[in-house]
Design an enzyme around this catalytic site. Structure first.
Site, PDB file in Angstrom:
ATOM      1  N   TYR A  60     -28.235 -31.236 -42.319  1.00  0.00           N
ATOM      2  CA  TYR A  60     -26.942 -31.262 -43.002  1.00  0.00           C
ATOM      3  C   TYR A  60     -27.043 -30.617 -44.383  1.00  0.00           C
ATOM      4  O   TYR A  60     -27.911 -30.966 -45.194  1.00  0.00           O
ATOM      5  CB  TYR A  60     -26.466 -32.712 -43.140  1.00  0.00           C
ATOM      6  CG  TYR A  60     -25.208 -32.873 -43.965  1.00  0.00           C
ATOM      7  CD1 TYR A  60     -23.979 -32.437 -43.476  1.00  0.00           C
ATOM      8  CD2 TYR A  60     -25.242 -33.465 -45.228  1.00  0.00           C
ATOM      9  CE1 TYR A  60     -22.827 -32.580 -44.225  1.00  0.00           C
ATOM     10  CE2 TYR A  60     -24.098 -33.614 -45.986  1.00  0.00           C
ATOM     11  CZ  TYR A  60     -22.888 -33.166 -45.482  1.00  0.00           C
ATOM     12  OH  TYR A  60     -21.751 -33.305 -46.225  1.00  0.00           O
ATOM     13  N   ASN A 120     -24.281 -33.720 -55.041  1.00  0.00           N
ATOM     14  CA  ASN A 120     -24.399 -34.923 -54.226  1.00  0.00           C
ATOM     15  C   ASN A 120     -24.953 -36.085 -55.021  1.00  0.00           C
ATOM     16  O   ASN A 120     -25.338 -35.954 -56.172  1.00  0.00           O
ATOM     17  CB  ASN A 120     -25.301 -34.605 -53.026  1.00  0.00           C
ATOM     18  CG  ASN A 120     -24.974 -35.468 -51.826  1.00  0.00           C
ATOM     19  OD1 ASN A 120     -25.211 -36.664 -51.861  1.00  0.00           O
ATOM     20  ND2 ASN A 120     -24.417 -34.859 -50.795  1.00  0.00           N
TER      21      ASN A 120
END
Length: 493
Positions: free
Chosen positions: A52, A191
């Site tokens: 991912y 993130n």
């Protein structure tokens, strides 16, 4: 101020120190962990292992495979599309706190960014370059970090000194060159939850001082109102299970010991109003909430918050998709801290009301020596009421706001960053409310001649070193700002 060194990870006090200007550097061990994690990412790319954000799209596009020639473009595009902040920018201190926390997270060695990316963030911090980060527009973490990361590639805007410049100009001022991002680096830069955690570190530092000042100011007010100290008796408080209640009670006893004013009022009241009598209970409960929040923030700083996380070695690389960036614990902790500080501030306003109300204080109305001609602290109490009510609105839990994003892929949101921002707003209001109580308590003591306790006299003198007695001869707002600033920048004597 000595350098702060990231070895394993930073603590919240260290994050706050960097936010306020301390220099930061990576230890050799931290550098090795960062480099080792990058080697694992490179192995994943070389082996074509599906991962991912490395070789797939992000969010609801996680099943779209991105070929190797486009992986650099993916990282670049993530910054561009995720930089969606709105409104006025965060302050420099807040931005630096987020950056320091991001560096600390990368130093754990599970993000997979190159060492030069982390060192570029450190370089911006040490050159006093602060990316321009709009405060609003994030349900969690993405947009704030994207605006910071833009500057690393020469885009976005930043503050250098008193000027706002382009990202490219900011890099030049720091002696850095624009980065070209590799696989996963775009995702890693936006993130995790360094935004919520960095802001929480600041909230903890300021909340700690708010609680220390609240105890000291309460003692000064209780003395000015000739309160009954029996409620703080150690035998009475020992009937409760050990907690911060006993700590606050001991502080009040120390502050009030030997007070001539208290002695002069002995026997006048069987018991005081709860805003005076219950200070150990309310302030103690707030200190317990602070301890819980501090523990959660400390655990978050010691934890990986990237998705995905990199583990293993290049010969046996592993990458784990998880949900470490959700930040549920952080949202709940900062919501709890905000409520606790708001309650302390609400109690402060109630004591303020007793100081200015001649029906219960035995002092001149609104603490004005010439009532009628002078209004004294009448309207200052209005301001405190306004902030108490604003805090009540801000204390609604961000962690329950909910929402669904990214085409049902992100169908639960914990709003950790809004919770941290909201807690900082509550704390700022509490600083102002307590500042008004401090001014009023000091003013009340101008009308007491029986002799302060040594513990309260220290606080009175600390106040008077900065702000003199009030006689309606200057705008009271200026005194209020100075008093709030004293609470924000110093510990009580």
């Amino acid at each position: 101020m000595s350098d702060i060194v990231v070895d394993t990870h930073l603590g919240w006090r260290e994050v706050a120190a960097v936010a306020e200007g301390a220099r930061l550097r990576l230890s050799d061990a931290a550098k090795r962990r960062i480099a080792d994690a990058r080697a694992v990412v490179e192995a994943i790319v070389d082996k074509g292992i599906r991962a991912y954000g490395v070789n797939t799209g992000v969010g609801a596009l996680c099943d779209v495979v991105v070929d190797r020639p486009l992986q650099r473009q993916l990282s670049h595009n993530i910054l561009m599309s995720h930089a969606t902040g709105i409104g006025a920018p965060l302050g420099i201190v807040e931005t630096r706190a987020i950056m320091a926390t991001a560096v600390s997270n990368y130093a754990l060695g599970h993000s997979g960014v190159r060492l030069e990316v982390v060192e570029a963030l450190v370089g911006l911090l040490n050159a006093d370059v602060a990316p321009l980060v709009p405060a609003k527009g994030s349900v969690g973490y993405l947009s704030h970090m994207a605006h910071i990361a833009l500057v690393l590639i020469g885009a976005g805007r930043a503050r250098v000194g008193d000027k706002t410049v382009t990202g490219a100009e900011a890099l030049a001022a720091a002696g850095l060159a624009p980065l070209e991002l590799g696989a996963k680096e775009g995702l890693s830069l936006v993130n995790g939850i360094p935004c919520a955690t960095g802001l929480a570190a600041l909230a903890l530092k300021r909340a700690k001082w708010v609680l220390d000042w609240a105890d000291a100011i309460a003692a000064l007010t209780i003395e000015a109102l000739m309160g009954n100290p029996a409620a703080f008796d150690p035998v009475a408080l020992s009937l409760r299970a050990p907690s911060s209640l006993q700590v606050v009670g001991a502080t009040l006893r120390e502050r009030l010991a030997g007070s001539g004013i208290i002695a002069a009022g002995a026997g006048r009241k069987t018991q005081d109003a709860l805003s005076m009598r219950a200070v150990p209970h309310v302030h103690g409960a707030a200190r317990d909430a602070f301890a819980v929040a501090a523990d959660i923030v400390s655990r978050e700083l010691a934890s990986v918050s990237d998705n995905p996380a990199v583990v293993g070695i290049p010969e046996a690389p592993e990458i784990h998709s998880e949900a470490h960036a959700v930040g549920a614990a952080m949202g709940l902790a900062l919501d709890h801290l905000a409520v606790a500080v708001a309650e302390v501030a609400a109690m402060s306003e109630r004591r303020l009301d007793r100081l200015v109300n001649p029906l219960v204080s035995g002092l001149p109305a609104f603490l004005a020596a010439d009532s009628g001609v002078s209004s004294g602290f009448m309207i200052a109490q209005y301001a405190a009421v306004s902030l108490v009510n604003e805090n009540r609105r801000l204390s609604l839990p961000a962690s329950l706001d909910g929402g669904i994003t990214s085409a049902l892929q992100e169908d639960h949101l914990s709003h950790a960053t809004p919770a941290s921002l909201k807690a900082l707003s509550v704390i700022e209001n509490a600083e102002a409310i307590l500042g008004i109580e401090l001014l009023a308590a000091g003013q009340a003591h101008e009308f007491r001649q029986e002799g302060r306790a040594e513990g309260t006299d220290r606080l009175y003198r600390q106040l008077r070193h900065v702000i003199g007695p009030y006689a309606d001869g200057r705008p009271l707002a200026d005194d209020m700002a100075l008093s709030a600033d004293l609470i924000r920048t110093a510990s009580p004597d």
